[in-house]
Scaffold this active site. Structure first.
Site, mmCIF file in Angstrom:
data_model
loop_
_atom_site.group_PDB
_atom_site.id
_atom_site.type_symbol
_atom_site.label_atom_id
_atom_site.label_comp_id
_atom_site.label_asym_id
_atom_site.label_seq_id
_atom_site.Cartn_x
_atom_site.Cartn_y
_atom_site.Cartn_z
ATOM 1 N N TRP C 27 -16.896 -27.689 7.623
ATOM 2 C CA TRP C 27 -16.694 -26.391 6.995
ATOM 3 C C TRP C 27 -17.375 -25.320 7.831
ATOM 4 O O TRP C 27 -18.427 -25.555 8.394
ATOM 5 C CB TRP C 27 -17.285 -26.393 5.581
ATOM 6 C CG TRP C 27 -16.450 -27.142 4.600
ATOM 7 C CD1 TRP C 27 -16.526 -28.465 4.323
ATOM 8 C CD2 TRP C 27 -15.407 -26.604 3.792
ATOM 9 N NE1 TRP C 27 -15.590 -28.802 3.377
ATOM 10 C CE2 TRP C 27 -14.886 -27.672 3.030
ATOM 11 C CE3 TRP C 27 -14.846 -25.322 3.635
ATOM 12 C CZ2 TRP C 27 -13.838 -27.505 2.116
ATOM 13 C CZ3 TRP C 27 -13.814 -25.150 2.726
ATOM 14 C CH2 TRP C 27 -13.313 -26.232 1.971
ATOM 15 N N SER C 61 -20.884 -31.092 3.774
ATOM 16 C CA SER C 61 -22.312 -31.377 3.869
ATOM 17 C C SER C 61 -22.752 -32.527 2.963
ATOM 18 O O SER C 61 -23.714 -33.229 3.279
ATOM 19 C CB SER C 61 -23.123 -30.122 3.543
ATOM 20 O OG SER C 61 -22.950 -29.177 4.580
ATOM 21 N N LEU C 84 -23.840 -24.339 4.615
ATOM 22 C CA LEU C 84 -23.471 -24.093 3.228
ATOM 23 C C LEU C 84 -23.644 -22.604 2.947
ATOM 24 O O LEU C 84 -24.675 -22.023 3.275
ATOM 25 C CB LEU C 84 -24.357 -24.922 2.291
ATOM 26 C CG LEU C 84 -24.035 -26.420 2.282
ATOM 27 C CD1 LEU C 84 -25.189 -27.218 1.683
ATOM 28 C CD2 LEU C 84 -22.760 -26.685 1.486
ATOM 29 N N ILE C 85 -22.608 -21.997 2.360
ATOM 30 C CA ILE C 85 -22.658 -20.576 2.027
ATOM 31 C C ILE C 85 -22.535 -20.433 0.509
ATOM 32 O O ILE C 85 -21.656 -21.038 -0.100
ATOM 33 C CB ILE C 85 -21.492 -19.799 2.683
ATOM 34 C CG1 ILE C 85 -21.370 -20.139 4.179
ATOM 35 C CG2 ILE C 85 -21.638 -18.300 2.448
ATOM 36 C CD1 ILE C 85 -22.328 -19.453 5.092
ATOM 37 N N SER C 88 -19.283 -18.524 -5.703
ATOM 38 C CA SER C 88 -19.405 -18.004 -7.065
ATOM 39 C C SER C 88 -19.822 -19.071 -8.071
ATOM 40 O O SER C 88 -20.356 -18.749 -9.121
ATOM 41 C CB SER C 88 -18.090 -17.355 -7.491
ATOM 42 O OG SER C 88 -17.026 -18.256 -7.322
ATOM 43 N N THR C 89 -19.583 -20.346 -7.776
ATOM 44 C CA THR C 89 -20.049 -21.391 -8.682
ATOM 45 C C THR C 89 -21.446 -21.842 -8.245
ATOM 46 O O THR C 89 -22.037 -21.268 -7.341
ATOM 47 C CB THR C 89 -19.102 -22.611 -8.660
ATOM 48 O OG1 THR C 89 -19.288 -23.317 -7.425
ATOM 49 C CG2 THR C 89 -17.651 -22.202 -8.775
ATOM 50 N N HIS C 91 -22.021 -24.758 -6.958
ATOM 51 C CA HIS C 91 -21.811 -25.837 -5.995
ATOM 52 C C HIS C 91 -22.850 -25.785 -4.865
ATOM 53 O O HIS C 91 -23.444 -26.797 -4.498
ATOM 54 C CB HIS C 91 -20.402 -25.704 -5.418
ATOM 55 C CG HIS C 91 -19.981 -26.842 -4.538
ATOM 56 N ND1 HIS C 91 -19.722 -28.098 -5.023
ATOM 57 C CD2 HIS C 91 -19.781 -26.916 -3.206
ATOM 58 C CE1 HIS C 91 -19.361 -28.889 -4.032
ATOM 59 N NE2 HIS C 91 -19.401 -28.194 -2.914
ATOM 60 N N PHE C 116 -33.275 -31.740 10.533
ATOM 61 C CA PHE C 116 -32.572 -31.073 9.443
ATOM 62 C C PHE C 116 -31.854 -29.829 9.961
ATOM 63 O O PHE C 116 -32.464 -28.781 10.146
ATOM 64 C CB PHE C 116 -33.606 -30.689 8.380
ATOM 65 C CG PHE C 116 -33.048 -30.055 7.142
ATOM 66 C CD1 PHE C 116 -32.492 -30.833 6.138
ATOM 67 C CD2 PHE C 116 -33.101 -28.682 6.951
ATOM 68 C CE1 PHE C 116 -32.000 -30.260 4.973
ATOM 69 C CE2 PHE C 116 -32.608 -28.095 5.790
ATOM 70 C CZ PHE C 116 -32.058 -28.889 4.805
#
Lengths: 162, 162, 162, 162, 162
Positions: C27, C61, C84-85, C88-89, C91, C116
């Site tokens: 992603w 991820s 990871l961005i 709206s949820t 997640h 990491f």
């Protein structure tokens, strides 16, 4: 299907033959001392003999789980007492979380119950009230002493799987 | 029922025969250096001999638990020192949480105590104050040095269950 | 008592004999590609040979820890890279936390260090800056490459307890 | 040093010989049904045979990890599907966190990959959009089906360490 | 590929031969009592015999996981019931999180399913509504009883991997 009455205490507990460990941190000493004394008073009230109570201290709350391990081989149940007060950094949050999880898990390694006596307060006043040091306060140490005797008796009565 | 006095230190500790490891991250080097020196000063004050102190560094705080493992076989207690400052992403939160949990757990694998020297600050100033670099600051490294000696002595005195 | 200088790098590291794994999610591919290339450049600069670098990808991820396990038997250290961005949820929050904890723990099972490389950003711009894709940005992949070589060398030098 | 193209899919996957389990909760049934069907369609598109797909349900998302365990011995990969919507209590937060962590960990016990199909949404609309039930939505079940085939193939190709 | 209908219940369950444990905390007794009774009514409706139901109590929610362990050897599934209400300190948050994680994990040690009956509410009214004590409320205990029978039957039917 024994349906125990639901209320504050479900029955009488006798601590005469129990060995109890108390591990406490030393930060916020006035509050800690009141909590430890509250627990001690209740333990004795429930029949636990003074020579069967071991008290040990550790510097701060992060050390509580290791403190519990120090006493694990000598007692039937451990009460871990600490007082964390929210400060300006995030120390409070990360310590509170890591300690809470480990105090829960340490029961598996001990194969004995642990009573969670960690106050996680936003103000000093909240801590004092929970140690019975304010006019409208209640000493939670007393509840922890009662819980220690109850849990030690109950895990003995049941074929507890650790 | 030994009722240890509740206060800052419960008794005198002697580090003469202790081996102590210090693992530190290298981000925020000025603060880290002050904290490490604060710990070193206290360790020596309590009798720990210089040749019994091992210092190792790792790049960042995420590497601290692995750093602890590097020294685990050589020492009696490890102090893990790192400084995390809140930034604009959520890196601070996830690193702080993962590291806090693992530093707690690593004690089980080492079967030795770990002193938590991770500052989780919202500002640089908070970190400096906790390293004694501001006029009203206090060097937490000193507390960690004292805690290291105390915990190493105590787990030795007790039949500690790991 | 070797007191290593505290700063960005504590000494020179040689990756000539190291095998390094890179696992990346797919992603936010532009950012991921820059980060992977940043890590690769640094690894080669430190002497790691191309035929000793294995790159594998996973869809997202959440799959990174399993991706790490795929390479664990083939290499000396693994870099896990994901972006990871915040959406709206919730997640972002639950994935970030679960992945952070598992990437920390997987080191125990591998008995090898893990670097990491998970960016947990609130905006796309934050991710781009951390991949060196903005004018004032810095490619964190480069830091991860350096950390991988350092940690692989250090766990080898010490009698590391896993 | 195989440098796989970074993008949505890194190569073609063939599910012809794979056995796939789908475990889903039953709350928010319309959304769940769409997600399960999205996963099924993709699995079949990638060659997975109908008789090699097992679907089982559990009441709610807390039961998903145990549901995964039910199928673990029968399949090569499991997709766990649930829909959690924020309510007025904190149930959403504690369930989401506990389930996320356990779905991550269950892979270690299965020694097989798990695809995380848990939607943690603040509104019903967010869930519907992620199940392809709104005009601008996208069915995430399709992504999970693709991820399941990819991960099952990849862990087979590598000498994966569980 | 059995495609079970997605809805509230996927099929009929028979609890005639099941042994069920209920462990409940005793704080917020009115709500707890209603929840326990809701679970009991549903268990009997599904055929569970009264002499195959064991009820035990613990003082507070932190003790629930140990309470579950007490009954683990005697039953096929355990329902853990507690009511936590947000107070002025952070006690609610740390207890809720530690208990949720441990109730999830205890299933691994029991090798049996656990039904999560912990209400984590921000107000007393929220708890009362979820115990069916308000005009528009619904007794969640009933759902937990149904889930207990379903999960106990299902793990028996599958070659469940614990």
């Amino acid at each position: 299907m024994p349906w125990a009455g639901i209320g504050k205490v479900d029955r009488k507990y006798d601590g005469t033959n129990l060995r109890v460990g108390i591990v406490h941190a030393r930060w916020n000493s006035e509050v800690i001392e009141a909590l430890v004394n509250g627990a001690l008073d209740k333990l004795k009230e429930l029949g636990v003999k003074e020579h069967n109570i071991i008290i040990e201290s550790v510097p701060g709350s992060f050390e509580l789980p290791t403190g519990v391990r120090m006493l694990a081989n000598k007692v039937d149940v451990v009460i871990a007492i600490g007082v964390l007060i929210k400060g300006s950094t995030m120390h409070f949050e990360y310590i509170s979380e890591a300690v809470s999880h480990e105090l829960m898990k340490v029961q598996r390694f001990m194969r004995k119950p642990l009573i969670f006596g960690l106050l996680t307060c936003l103000t000093d006043e909240q801590a004092q009230a929970r140690a019975g040091l304010t006019s409208d306060g209640h000493n939670h140490g007393s509840d922890w002493g009662a819980a220690a005797v109850e849990m030690a008796v109950k895990v003995e009565e049941h074929p507890t799987l650790w």
